[in-house]
Design a protein around this motif. Sequence first.
Motif, PDB file in Angstrom:
ATOM      1  N   ASP A  98       1.018  -1.022   0.046  1.00  0.00           N
ATOM      2  CA  ASP A  98       0.051  -0.165   0.032  1.00  0.00           C
ATOM      3  C   ASP A  98       0.951   1.361  -0.040  1.00  0.00           C
ATOM      4  O   ASP A  98       1.339   1.473   0.814  1.00  0.00           O
ATOM      5  CB  ASP A  98      -0.886  -0.126   1.172  1.00  0.00           C
ATOM      6  CG  ASP A  98      -1.771   1.116   1.377  1.00  0.00           C
ATOM      7  OD1 ASP A  98      -2.464   1.433   0.291  1.00  0.00           O
ATOM      8  OD2 ASP A  98      -1.902   1.751   2.213  1.00  0.00           O
ATOM      9  N   PRO A 106      -4.844   3.057  -6.568  1.00  0.00           N
ATOM     10  CA  PRO A 106      -5.921   3.750  -5.785  1.00  0.00           C
ATOM     11  C   PRO A 106      -6.838   4.511  -6.746  1.00  0.00           C
ATOM     12  O   PRO A 106      -6.708   5.635  -7.452  1.00  0.00           O
ATOM     13  CB  PRO A 106      -4.923   5.076  -4.990  1.00  0.00           C
ATOM     14  CG  PRO A 106      -3.981   4.954  -5.633  1.00  0.00           C
ATOM     15  CD  PRO A 106      -3.563   3.614  -6.351  1.00  0.00           C
ATOM     16  N   ARG A 131      -2.794   9.856  -7.792  1.00  0.00           N
ATOM     17  CA  ARG A 131      -2.414   8.793  -6.769  1.00  0.00           C
ATOM     18  C   ARG A 131      -2.177   7.534  -7.577  1.00  0.00           C
ATOM     19  O   ARG A 131      -1.095   6.789  -7.281  1.00  0.00           O
ATOM     20  CB  ARG A 131      -3.083   8.660  -5.534  1.00  0.00           C
ATOM     21  CG  ARG A 131      -3.032   9.929  -4.522  1.00  0.00           C
ATOM     22  CD  ARG A 131      -3.872   9.494  -3.287  1.00  0.00           C
ATOM     23  NE  ARG A 131      -3.008   8.203  -2.617  1.00  0.00           N
ATOM     24  CZ  ARG A 131      -3.883   7.145  -2.155  1.00  0.00           C
ATOM     25  NH1 ARG A 131      -5.171   7.250  -2.238  1.00  0.00           N
ATOM     26  NH2 ARG A 131      -3.090   6.170  -1.577  1.00  0.00           N
ATOM     27  N   GLU A 190      -7.784  -0.996  -5.019  1.00  0.00           N
ATOM     28  CA  GLU A 190      -7.658  -0.704  -3.478  1.00  0.00           C
ATOM     29  C   GLU A 190      -8.727   0.212  -2.785  1.00  0.00           C
ATOM     30  O   GLU A 190      -8.570   0.399  -1.793  1.00  0.00           O
ATOM     31  CB  GLU A 190      -6.243  -0.308  -2.910  1.00  0.00           C
ATOM     32  CG  GLU A 190      -5.897   1.114  -3.472  1.00  0.00           C
ATOM     33  CD  GLU A 190      -4.987   1.869  -2.512  1.00  0.00           C
ATOM     34  OE1 GLU A 190      -5.017   2.756  -1.903  1.00  0.00           O
ATOM     35  OE2 GLU A 190      -3.761   1.036  -2.335  1.00  0.00           O
ATOM     36  N   ARG A 191      -9.707   0.374  -3.711  1.00  0.00           N
ATOM     37  CA  ARG A 191     -10.867   1.388  -3.293  1.00  0.00           C
ATOM     38  C   ARG A 191     -11.130   0.719  -1.812  1.00  0.00           C
ATOM     39  O   ARG A 191     -11.584  -0.402  -1.789  1.00  0.00           O
ATOM     40  CB  ARG A 191     -11.982   1.169  -4.291  1.00  0.00           C
ATOM     41  CG  ARG A 191     -11.807   2.412  -5.248  1.00  0.00           C
ATOM     42  CD  ARG A 191     -12.999   2.299  -6.141  1.00  0.00           C
ATOM     43  NE  ARG A 191     -12.711   1.437  -7.310  1.00  0.00           N
ATOM     44  CZ  ARG A 191     -13.303   1.331  -8.320  1.00  0.00           C
ATOM     45  NH1 ARG A 191     -14.335   2.242  -8.453  1.00  0.00           N
ATOM     46  NH2 ARG A 191     -13.179   0.273  -9.131  1.00  0.00           N
ATOM     47  N   THR A 243      -8.227   1.337   2.854  1.00  0.00           N
ATOM     48  CA  THR A 243      -7.782   1.715   4.212  1.00  0.00           C
ATOM     49  C   THR A 243      -8.915   2.049   5.077  1.00  0.00           C
ATOM     50  O   THR A 243      -8.771   1.691   6.243  1.00  0.00           O
ATOM     51  CB  THR A 243      -7.219   3.300   3.782  1.00  0.00           C
ATOM     52  OG1 THR A 243      -6.003   3.037   2.839  1.00  0.00           O
ATOM     53  CG2 THR A 243      -6.688   4.116   5.099  1.00  0.00           C
TER      54      THR A 243
END
Length: 161
Positions: A23, A76, A86, A110-111, A114
């Motif tokens: 990440d 991202p 990004r 990767e939506r 986090t």
Amino acid sequence: MGIITIEELPARLGGGKTLAGLDLGDKTIGVAVSDRGLSFAHPRAVIMRRKFSLDAAVLLALLQKENAGAVVIGLPINMDGSEGARAQKSRAFVRNMAGLTDLHFVFWDERLSTVAAERTLIEMDFSRKKRAGKIDSAAAAFILQGVLDRLQVLGVDAWSK
């Protein structure tokens, strides 16, 4: 070696190799590594970003130590499916890394990774301060686990490679 798709990944992973997940942030690189059976993602310590050449050296040493056969990079993507600045930074990072190693790289959407990682850390009752030091590697583990789950759906048997 370069960028491959998730469908190409099983043929590129040799037996006994692990899969790493990253990440990428502006200040840190969250890292997670799978087990040799390609079932579970395990967070590792974050890499504090300084300069690309230093970051790359630290990362490559870690990947070698962990016996990684390929690397998954969280991409991202915006919620509308478009790629912003990004995502372009992530793609540039991989282009630069690909020139330094024979490892293959796979991009993975990767939506909300986090957000999901933070919810998990909150459920585990980590304080805000402790979450700050673990969030990037937790997000990397979330990204990597998504890929490992997808490989299971594709019918990958890690021990048959």
